[in-house]
Design an enzyme around this catalytic site. Structure first.
Site, short mmCIF file in Angstrom:
data_model
loop_
_atom_site.label_atom_id
_atom_site.label_comp_id
_atom_site.label_asym_id
_atom_site.label_seq_id
_atom_site.Cartn_x
_atom_site.Cartn_y
_atom_site.Cartn_z
N ASP A 480 0.83 -1.21 0.00
CA ASP A 480 0.00 0.00 0.00
C ASP A 480 0.86 1.26 0.00
OD1 ASP A 480 -2.31 1.50 0.13
OD2 ASP A 480 -3.09 0.56 1.95
N ASP A 550 -10.39 2.12 -3.48
CA ASP A 550 -10.92 1.93 -2.13
C ASP A 550 -12.43 1.97 -2.13
OD1 ASP A 550 -8.65 1.51 -0.75
OD2 ASP A 550 -8.48 3.52 0.10
#
Ligand code: DGJ
Length: 731
Positions: A480, A550
Site C-alpha cells: 500500500d 478503495d
C-alpha cells in the site's frame, strides 16, 4: 514486421503487426516524423513534407538563405528548444554558462532483433528476440558533446511500439537536464478528440473525451505518484471514432511517479503529443561521462476503435510487462479483513472470519493494516514492521499456519514506503523521511514518506519487510501507499541535485520492489495506493495486480472498472464484494450485483463473513464456485465493452476466450426506469459461423444471431441495482 532503413531516401520504416511508423533524416541531420498509422507496405513520400515561407517561423542558421526551412513548420521527431521551433520541446538542457539552447542532429543508428531491458526501470520485454525489433538513433549536439539516443521497439504480434530516450554527456562540462520526455509525436493535423482518465480517491479513472483545440491540453501528476487524479494515459481519437470503429492513438507511460502527457495544437493545426517525466520540479545533473535513461512509453495504434486498442494493451501487458510466477496463473479468491474489522481485530477474530472463508470456498486470507507495531489506528507505527504481540500473541507464523490448516493461503498488508512520526523508526531516524531544511513536514493520514532516494533507507526497509516475509508462510502481499509527496527533498543530496529527489525516489522504489519480488517469487504481490492511486504499468511490472479502488460500491465500480479497462488488463484489477450499506457511499445494492461486478475482475470479499446470514452465505458460496469455473476466461480472455456507464444507466461487457469457444456476458442496470426503451446486447468478438449453447437453458443460438440480433434484457429484472449474466459455450 521489422525495421527498415532506406539509405537512399534516408527514411526509417518501423512496422509492428499492422502499423507503420516512419521517420526521415532531413538536410543537415534534422530528424523528422513522417507517418504513424495503419500499416503500409513501402513508404515513398506520398505525403511529402511541404516547405513554406511562414511569417515569424525563423530559419536555423545554416538555412538562413532558405526562408522555407523552419523547425517551427516541420514535424519533429525529438524537438529541441531555442533554434526556431516555438512549440514545446521534448527536452531541454542547461549548460554551466546558464544557456538552455541545444541542437541535435542525426549521427548514427543501429537496428537489432529483440529488446534490451532498461536498467533500473520497468519496461515491456520479449522472451525471444524474434518477437520484436529495436532501432536506436543517435542524435548529437556536437558543440557540447551531448548524445541523445532515441530507442524504438516494434512488436511482431501487436500494433504496439515502445519508446525511450538516453542522454549521455560526452562533453567536458556538466549538463543539467531540465526536461527529458520519453515521447514526441508531431501529427500533421488536429482532427482529433483528446481522451484521458481523470479521477480522485474513491473515484478513479473516469473517462473524459473532448475535441482538441488550439493551445495545450494536458494531464499530469505532481504528487510524486502517478495518482488517482490523472492516469499516465492519453489517447487521440479521430472524429467519430467509437468503441469498435475508427483510428485511435494510445499513449501510456511506464512510470509510477510525476508525469506529463500533453497535446499541443499549433498555429497550422499540427498536433504535438509529448509524454514523460513531469518537468515541473525536475532537473537532473549529468557530469561528464554520465547518462540518464528516461522511462518507457508504450504507443498503441488501432484502426478499429477503442476496444481494439484496449485489447492490444491488455494482451501486451498481461504477457510482456507483467512477470513472475503469477503471470499465467489464475489468481486466488481472497477475503480481506480491512472493511470487516479495520484496526480492531485479534487472532481469534481473524480465525473466525477465515473459518467462514473456508466454508464458502475462499482460497486466501489477507490480513490488512494493523498487525504490526502498536497500530490501533492510523496515527502510529509505520516503519516498525514487527508483529504486535498484543493483537497476535502467537505471532504471524502461528496465525498463518492456522489459516493454512483451514486449507487457505495467508497474505499480509504492508506500507513499506511510509513512516509514522509516532514510530521507533522515526525516533531513531528523523532525517529518513522526505523533507526540506528548516521547514515543517506536512503530514497526510498522519504519516510522512520515507526517502527512498537513499540507499540506506531502501536497504533497511527491504530487510524489515523481507524478515517478515521469511518468518511465516506468506503467499500474498498487499503493498500500500497512502499519501502524496510534499516538501520533496532529501537529506543526503547536494543542493544542485535536490530536484532529482522525486525521480530518485522512484528508482529506489523500483529497486526495492525488484529485490523483494524476486527474492520471494512464490508471493503474489498486489499494489495499492489508497486503492487506485498508482494503477500504472510501472507498478504492474513488479506486481501483477492492483487494488483498483478503495471504493467497493458496486455502482461506483462500474465506472471505475470500465475506465480502468481502457488500458489495464482485467486480471490486474482487484475487485471485492463488500458489506451494505457500502462504507464509502452508503448505498445498498444486492449481493448478486456486488458479486457480478467483482467477478468481472479478480474476485475477493472484504466484509465480515461471520455476519452473513445463511442465505447470504449460500449466495457467496455459489459465487465463489461459479467464479472458479469462469475465472480463467475472465482473467485471461479477451474483453469487450458493450455499454458504457459514462453514457447512461446501463453497463455491459463481455469476455471471450481466444478460440471463441466460451463467452460470458455481464449486464448491469443501476436504476429502474419508467417507460424504459428496450435494450439489446449485440455480442462482440464471437465466431459468427458457430453455434453457441446458453448454459442454463440449453438454448442454441448462432453466433451471427447473437452478434447481429443480440440478446434481449429480460423484463424480470425489476427495481434498482440489477445485473444479469449469460454464459455460452460453442456447440
Ligand atoms: C488503503 C487501502 O486502499 C485499503 O484497502 C486498506 O488497505 C487501508 N489503506 C489500510 O490502511
Amino acid at each position: 514486421m521489422g525495421i527498415h532503413y532506406d539509405s537512399k531516401n534516408k527514411t526509417f520504416h518501423l512496422k509492428a503487426k499492422d502499423t507503420s511508423y516512419v521517420m526521415g533524416i532531413l538536410r543537415d541531420g534534422y530528424l523528422a516524423h513522417l507517418y504513424w498509422g495503419k500499416g503500409i507496405g513501402a513508404y515513398h513520400h506520398s505525403n511529402f513534407l511541404q516547405y513554406l515561407d511562414r511569417g515569424f517561423s525563423g530559419n536555423p542558421y545554416q538555412h538562413k538563405e532558405d526562408r522555407t526551412f523552419s523547425l517551427d513548420t516541420l514535424p519533429q521527431e525529438y524537438p529541441q528548444y531555442g533554434s526556431t521551433d516555438f512549440r514545446k520541446p521534448a527536452y531541454q538542457i542547461q549548460l554551466e554558462n546558464g544557456s538552455t539552447v541545444s541542437d541535435l542532429r542525426y549521427v548514427a543508428h543501429t537496428i537489432f532483433k529483440g529488446k534490451t531491458p532498461l536498467l533500473g526501470l520497468p519496461a515491456t520485454y520479449v522472451e525471444s528476440d524474434d518477437e520484436a525489433e529495436t532501432l536506436e538513433i543517435t542524435l548529437e549536439d556536437s558543440l557540447i558533446g551531448l548524445k541523445v539516443i532515441l530507442s524504438y521497439t516494434v512488436f511482431e504480434q501487436y500494433n504496439a511500439m515502445t519508446r525511450s530516450v538516453r542522454f549521455v554527456n560526452e562533453g567536458n562540462q556538466s549538463i543539467k537536464l531540465l526536461q527529458a520526455l520519453s515521447v514526441n509525436v508531431d501529427f500533421r493535423d488536429a482532427e482529433f478528440d483528446f481522451l484521458h482518465l481523470h479521477g480522485a480517491h474513491v473515484k478513479e479513472r473516469h473517462i473524459e473525451r473532448q475535441p482538441l483545440r488550439h493551445g495545450i491540453q494536458s494531464v499530469e501528476s505532481t504528487r510524486g505518484s502517478s495518482s488517482h487524479q490523472h492516469n499516465p494515459f492519453i489517447a487521440l481519437l479521430r472524429k467519430g471514432t467509437t468503441e469498435d470503429t475508427g483510428e485511435v492513438y494510445g499513449f501510456n507511460f511506464v512510470y509510477s511517479g510525476n508525469f506529463l502527457a500533453q497535446a499541443e495544437v499549433d498555429q497550422f493545426r499540427n498536433t504535438r503529443v509529448t509524454m514523460g517525466i513531469n518537468p515541473f520540479d525536475f532537473t537532473w545533473k549529468l557530469e561528464t561521462g554520465e547518462s540518464f535513461q528516461t522511462p518507457e512509453a508504450v504507443m498503441v495504434y488501432s484502426s478499429a476503435g477503442l476496444g481494439d486498442m484496449s485489447r492490444t494493451f491488455h494482451e501486451l501487458y498481461r504477457t510482456r510487462l507483467v512477470r513472475g510466477t503469477y503471470r499465467d496463473q489464475v489468481r486466488p479468491i481472497l477475503v480481506n479483513n480491512w472493511e470487516a474489522t479495520y484496526f480492531d481485530f485479534n487472532e481469534e477474530k481473524i480465525l473466525e472470519i477465515a473459518e467462514v472463508g473456508r466454508e464458502v470456498g475462499i482460497e486466501l486470507f489477507v490480513l490488512d493494516d494493523g498487525w504490526f507495531g502498536k497500530r490501533d489506528d492510523d496515527r502510529s507505527s509505520l516503519g516498525d514492521w514487527f508483529v504486535d504481540k498484543e493483537k497476535l500473541p502467537n505471532g504471524l507464523n502461528h496465525l498463518a499456519s492456522d489459516v493454512n490448516a483451514k486449507g487457505m493461503k495467508f497474505g499480509l498488508w504492508f506500507e513499506p514506503e511510509m513512516i509514522s512520526v509516532d514510530s521507533d523508526l522515526y525516533r531513531e531516524h528523523p532525517d529518513w523521511c522526505l523533507h526540506v531544511p528548516d521547514r515543517t513536514r506536512s503530514e497526510s493520514r498522519n504519516q510522512l514518506i520515507l526517502d527512498f532516494s537513499r540507499d540506506d533507507v531502501c536497504k533497511e526497509i527491504t530487510k524489515r519487510v523481507s524478515n517478515i516475509l521469511a518468518s511465516a508462510p506468506i503467499t500474498y502481499v498487499k503493498w500500500d501507499m497512502n499519501r502524496n509527496m510534499t516538501e520533496i527533498g532529501s537529506a543526503v543530496l547536494p543542493a544542485d541535485r535536490q530536484r532529482e529527489t522525486a525521480h530518485r525516489y522512484m528508482l529506489g522504489l523500483y529497486k526495492v520492489m525488484e529485490e523483494i519480488t524476486t527474492s520471494f517469487p512464490h508471493i503474489l504481490f498486489e499494489s495499492c495506493s489508497g486503492g487506485g492511486g498508482r494503477f500504472d504499468p510501472g507498478m504492474l511490472y513488479y506486481m501483477p495486480q492492483t487494488w483498483t479502488s478503495d471504493n467497493t460500491d458496486a455502482v461506483s465500480r462500474l465506472k471505475i472498472q470500465y475506465g480502468t479497462s481502457l488500458v489495464y488488463p482485467i486480471v490486474s484489477m482487484g475487485a471485492h464484494v463488500s458489506a451494505v450499506p457500502n462504507h464509502q457511499v452508503d448505498r445498498s445494492t444486492s449481493m448478486k450485483m456486488r458479486g457480478d461486478v467483482a467477478m468481472s475482475g479478480n474476485l475477493g470479499y472484504e466484509l465480515d463473513l461471520t455476519k452473513l446470514t445463511n442465505e447470504e452465505k449460500e449466495i457467496v458460496k455459489e459465487q465463489v464456485s461459479a467464479y472458479k469455473e469462469i475465472r480463467s476466461l475472465i482473467q485471461f480472455g479477451e474483453f469487450y465493452r458493450l455499454m458504457s456507464p459514462f453514457e447512461g444507466n446501463q453497463t455491459a461487457w463481455m469476455f471471450t476466450n481466444k478460440d471463441k469457444s466460451e463467452v460470458i456476458v455481464y449486464y448491469f442496470r443501476v436504476l429502474a426506469e419508467p417507460a424504459a426503451p428496450m435494450t439489446f446486447l449485440r455480442l462482440k468478438g464471437i465466431d459468427v459461423t458457430k453455434q453457441y449453447e446458453h448454459i442454463g437453458t440449453n438454448n442454441i443460438y448462432g453466433g451471427d444471431e447473437l452478434a447481429y440480433a443480440g440478446l434481449s434484457i429480460p423484463i424480470e429484472l425489476k427495481g434498482d441495482f440489477q445485473s444479469k449474466v449469460w454464459h455460452f459455450r460453442q456447440k
